[in-house]
Design a protein around this motif. Sequence first.
Motif, PDB file in Angstrom:
ATOM      1  N   ALA A  30      -1.815  36.324   4.998  1.00  0.00           N
ATOM      2  CA  ALA A  30      -1.436  37.003   3.753  1.00  0.00           C
ATOM      3  C   ALA A  30      -2.444  36.676   2.656  1.00  0.00           C
ATOM      4  CB  ALA A  30      -0.045  36.571   3.324  1.00  0.00           C
ATOM      5  N   ALA A  31      -2.778  37.680   1.863  1.00  0.00           N
ATOM      6  CA  ALA A  31      -3.655  37.442   0.717  1.00  0.00           C
ATOM      7  C   ALA A  31      -2.926  36.526  -0.259  1.00  0.00           C
ATOM      8  CB  ALA A  31      -4.024  38.756   0.054  1.00  0.00           C
ATOM      9  N   GLY A  32      -3.649  35.609  -0.845  1.00  0.00           N
ATOM     10  CA  GLY A  32      -3.016  34.589  -1.671  1.00  0.00           C
ATOM     11  C   GLY A  32      -3.330  34.702  -3.144  1.00  0.00           C
ATOM     12  N   GLU A  33      -3.093  33.605  -3.829  1.00  0.00           N
ATOM     13  CA  GLU A  33      -3.348  33.513  -5.258  1.00  0.00           C
ATOM     14  C   GLU A  33      -4.839  33.333  -5.518  1.00  0.00           C
ATOM     15  OE1 GLU A  33      -0.769  30.725  -7.357  1.00  0.00           O
ATOM     16  OE2 GLU A  33       0.456  30.634  -5.538  1.00  0.00           O
ATOM     17  N   ALA A  34      -5.246  33.656  -6.740  1.00  0.00           N
ATOM     18  CA  ALA A  34      -6.630  33.444  -7.136  1.00  0.00           C
ATOM     19  C   ALA A  34      -6.938  31.944  -7.131  1.00  0.00           C
ATOM     20  CB  ALA A  34      -6.872  34.010  -8.534  1.00  0.00           C
ATOM     21  N   PHE A  35      -8.171  31.608  -6.804  1.00  0.00           N
ATOM     22  CA  PHE A  35      -8.599  30.208  -6.875  1.00  0.00           C
ATOM     23  C   PHE A  35     -10.107  30.147  -7.067  1.00  0.00           C
ATOM     24  CE2 PHE A  35      -9.111  31.239  -2.425  1.00  0.00           C
ATOM     25  CZ  PHE A  35     -10.204  30.507  -1.988  1.00  0.00           C
ATOM     26  N   SER A  64     -31.528  28.393  -6.741  1.00  0.00           N
ATOM     27  CA  SER A  64     -30.422  28.248  -7.693  1.00  0.00           C
ATOM     28  C   SER A  64     -29.148  28.724  -7.010  1.00  0.00           C
ATOM     29  CB  SER A  64     -30.681  29.031  -8.987  1.00  0.00           C
ATOM     30  OG  SER A  64     -30.758  30.410  -8.730  1.00  0.00           O
ATOM     31  N   LEU A  65     -28.044  28.153  -7.442  1.00  0.00           N
ATOM     32  CA  LEU A  65     -26.719  28.469  -6.916  1.00  0.00           C
ATOM     33  C   LEU A  65     -25.726  28.520  -8.072  1.00  0.00           C
ATOM     34  CD1 LEU A  65     -26.484  26.011  -3.893  1.00  0.00           C
ATOM     35  CD2 LEU A  65     -26.120  28.465  -3.734  1.00  0.00           C
ATOM     36  N   PRO A  66     -24.662  29.296  -7.935  1.00  0.00           N
ATOM     37  CA  PRO A  66     -23.612  29.202  -8.952  1.00  0.00           C
ATOM     38  C   PRO A  66     -22.925  27.840  -8.827  1.00  0.00           C
ATOM     39  CG  PRO A  66     -22.883  30.573  -7.134  1.00  0.00           C
ATOM     40  CD  PRO A  66     -24.329  30.244  -6.875  1.00  0.00           C
ATOM     41  N   SER A  67     -22.339  27.364  -9.898  1.00  0.00           N
ATOM     42  CA  SER A  67     -21.635  26.074  -9.841  1.00  0.00           C
ATOM     43  C   SER A  67     -20.267  26.219  -9.182  1.00  0.00           C
ATOM     44  CB  SER A  67     -21.494  25.474 -11.237  1.00  0.00           C
ATOM     45  OG  SER A  67     -20.784  26.370 -12.072  1.00  0.00           O
ATOM     46  N   SER A  68     -19.700  27.425  -9.239  1.00  0.00           N
ATOM     47  CA  SER A  68     -18.411  27.669  -8.598  1.00  0.00           C
ATOM     48  C   SER A  68     -18.290  29.154  -8.269  1.00  0.00           C
ATOM     49  CB  SER A  68     -17.256  27.240  -9.506  1.00  0.00           C
ATOM     50  OG  SER A  68     -17.222  28.030 -10.674  1.00  0.00           O
ATOM     51  N   VAL A  69     -17.297  29.450  -7.451  1.00  0.00           N
ATOM     52  CA  VAL A  69     -17.020  30.837  -7.061  1.00  0.00           C
ATOM     53  C   VAL A  69     -15.521  31.061  -7.187  1.00  0.00           C
ATOM     54  CG1 VAL A  69     -17.035  32.456  -5.125  1.00  0.00           C
ATOM     55  CG2 VAL A  69     -18.969  30.958  -5.489  1.00  0.00           C
ATOM     56  N   LYS A  70     -15.139  32.240  -7.679  1.00  0.00           N
ATOM     57  CA  LYS A  70     -13.729  32.593  -7.816  1.00  0.00           C
ATOM     58  C   LYS A  70     -13.353  33.625  -6.763  1.00  0.00           C
ATOM     59  CE  LYS A  70     -10.189  34.231 -10.939  1.00  0.00           C
ATOM     60  NZ  LYS A  70      -9.823  34.635 -12.295  1.00  0.00           N
ATOM     61  N   VAL A  71     -12.269  33.340  -6.072  1.00  0.00           N
ATOM     62  CA  VAL A  71     -11.673  34.313  -5.157  1.00  0.00           C
ATOM     63  C   VAL A  71     -10.488  34.912  -5.917  1.00  0.00           C
ATOM     64  CG1 VAL A  71     -10.535  34.676  -2.939  1.00  0.00           C
ATOM     65  CG2 VAL A  71     -12.400  33.000  -3.131  1.00  0.00           C
ATOM     66  N   GLU A  72     -10.510  36.211  -6.097  1.00  0.00           N
ATOM     67  CA  GLU A  72      -9.490  36.904  -6.890  1.00  0.00           C
ATOM     68  C   GLU A  72      -8.146  36.932  -6.160  1.00  0.00           C
ATOM     69  OE1 GLU A  72      -9.964  37.814  -9.937  1.00  0.00           O
ATOM     70  OE2 GLU A  72     -12.150  37.602 -10.008  1.00  0.00           O
ATOM     71  N   ALA A  73      -7.066  37.038  -6.932  1.00  0.00           N
ATOM     72  CA  ALA A  73      -5.720  37.163  -6.367  1.00  0.00           C
ATOM     73  C   ALA A  73      -5.678  38.369  -5.435  1.00  0.00           C
ATOM     74  CB  ALA A  73      -4.693  37.318  -7.480  1.00  0.00           C
ATOM     75  N   GLY A  74      -5.015  38.204  -4.312  1.00  0.00           N
ATOM     76  CA  GLY A  74      -4.901  39.288  -3.348  1.00  0.00           C
ATOM     77  C   GLY A  74      -6.093  39.406  -2.415  1.00  0.00           C
ATOM     78  N   GLN A  75      -7.119  38.591  -2.625  1.00  0.00           N
ATOM     79  CA  GLN A  75      -8.313  38.602  -1.771  1.00  0.00           C
ATOM     80  C   GLN A  75      -8.362  37.315  -0.958  1.00  0.00           C
ATOM     81  OE1 GLN A  75     -10.532  41.305  -1.712  1.00  0.00           O
ATOM     82  NE2 GLN A  75      -8.878  42.170  -2.958  1.00  0.00           N
ATOM     83  N   ASN A 105     -13.551  20.731  -4.316  1.00  0.00           N
ATOM     84  CA  ASN A 105     -12.631  20.827  -5.440  1.00  0.00           C
ATOM     85  C   ASN A 105     -11.988  22.198  -5.633  1.00  0.00           C
ATOM     86  OD1 ASN A 105     -13.426  18.138  -6.110  1.00  0.00           O
ATOM     87  ND2 ASN A 105     -15.241  18.983  -7.095  1.00  0.00           N
ATOM     88  N   PRO A 106     -11.305  22.717  -4.612  1.00  0.00           N
ATOM     89  CA  PRO A 106     -10.631  24.004  -4.813  1.00  0.00           C
ATOM     90  C   PRO A 106      -9.500  23.855  -5.820  1.00  0.00           C
ATOM     91  CG  PRO A 106      -9.935  23.014  -2.748  1.00  0.00           C
ATOM     92  CD  PRO A 106     -11.040  22.148  -3.297  1.00  0.00           C
ATOM     93  N   SER A 107      -9.300  24.882  -6.640  1.00  0.00           N
ATOM     94  CA  SER A 107      -8.228  24.840  -7.634  1.00  0.00           C
ATOM     95  C   SER A 107      -6.859  25.033  -7.000  1.00  0.00           C
ATOM     96  CB  SER A 107      -8.468  25.893  -8.722  1.00  0.00           C
ATOM     97  OG  SER A 107      -8.444  27.188  -8.161  1.00  0.00           O
ATOM     98  N   LYS A 108      -6.813  25.646  -5.842  1.00  0.00           N
ATOM     99  CA  LYS A 108      -5.592  25.808  -5.048  1.00  0.00           C
ATOM    100  C   LYS A 108      -5.999  25.660  -3.581  1.00  0.00           C
ATOM    101  CE  LYS A 108      -2.992  28.975  -7.982  1.00  0.00           C
ATOM    102  NZ  LYS A 108      -2.324  27.938  -8.704  1.00  0.00           N
ATOM    103  N   TYR A 109      -5.039  25.405  -2.757  1.00  0.00           N
ATOM    104  CA  TYR A 109      -5.251  25.290  -1.318  1.00  0.00           C
ATOM    105  C   TYR A 109      -6.030  24.017  -0.984  1.00  0.00           C
ATOM    106  CZ  TYR A 109      -3.992  30.191  -1.875  1.00  0.00           C
ATOM    107  OH  TYR A 109      -3.374  31.350  -2.245  1.00  0.00           O
ATOM    108  N   GLU A 110      -6.217  23.782   0.289  1.00  0.00           N
ATOM    109  CA  GLU A 110      -6.957  22.608   0.759  1.00  0.00           C
ATOM    110  C   GLU A 110      -8.161  23.080   1.542  1.00  0.00           C
ATOM    111  OE1 GLU A 110      -4.657  19.740   2.929  1.00  0.00           O
ATOM    112  OE2 GLU A 110      -2.936  19.995   1.610  1.00  0.00           O
ATOM    113  N   LEU A 111      -9.222  22.293   1.491  1.00  0.00           N
ATOM    114  CA  LEU A 111     -10.404  22.604   2.292  1.00  0.00           C
ATOM    115  C   LEU A 111     -10.209  22.090   3.708  1.00  0.00           C
ATOM    116  CD1 LEU A 111     -13.327  21.686  -0.114  1.00  0.00           C
ATOM    117  CD2 LEU A 111     -12.556  23.964   0.543  1.00  0.00           C
ATOM    118  N   SER A 112     -10.688  22.844   4.648  1.00  0.00           N
ATOM    119  CA  SER A 112     -10.700  22.406   6.036  1.00  0.00           C
ATOM    120  C   SER A 112     -11.665  21.240   6.179  1.00  0.00           C
ATOM    121  CB  SER A 112     -11.166  23.565   6.926  1.00  0.00           C
ATOM    122  OG  SER A 112     -11.396  23.122   8.231  1.00  0.00           O
ATOM    123  N   GLU A 113     -11.415  20.397   7.154  1.00  0.00           N
ATOM    124  CA  GLU A 113     -12.355  19.310   7.421  1.00  0.00           C
ATOM    125  C   GLU A 113     -13.623  19.849   8.079  1.00  0.00           C
ATOM    126  OE1 GLU A 113     -10.625  15.971   9.417  1.00  0.00           O
ATOM    127  OE2 GLU A 113      -8.864  15.989   8.116  1.00  0.00           O
TER     128      GLU A 113
END
Length: 131
Positions: A30-35, A64-75, A105-113
Amino acid sequence: PSGGGEYTVNFEADGDNINVFLGVLRSGKAAGEAFTVDIQVSDEQSAAQAAALGAEAMPASVYSLPSSVKVEAGQNSAKFNLTLSRQALSSQAGKKLALCVGLANPSKYELSENGTVVTVLVDVDALIQSI
């Protein structure tokens, strides 16, 4: 890139830069919340991988790289670029460069090992010739 599949090309030239396509993927049906998730480089891992691959660690002046990436709600995913400077790459002719890019440092969810760090290996001469 090697091979002949439609997803083999994982970069594009854009003016003075070369963009290498990377991304973030949330697992689950299921698509989740934004993070958001931080994008990090490990110099220690890059050096170790470079040594194992017969390469050199990619100097910070090349990319160069972005410092973070946002995954939008529903994606479930979001793309981002590792941007390589053509000018900086030209000073690395004849080399293979390795860079370990990871998530933290995800704002939601956990990172896989597993699967949270990727090693990008760039054969400078082959890349420059292909663009």
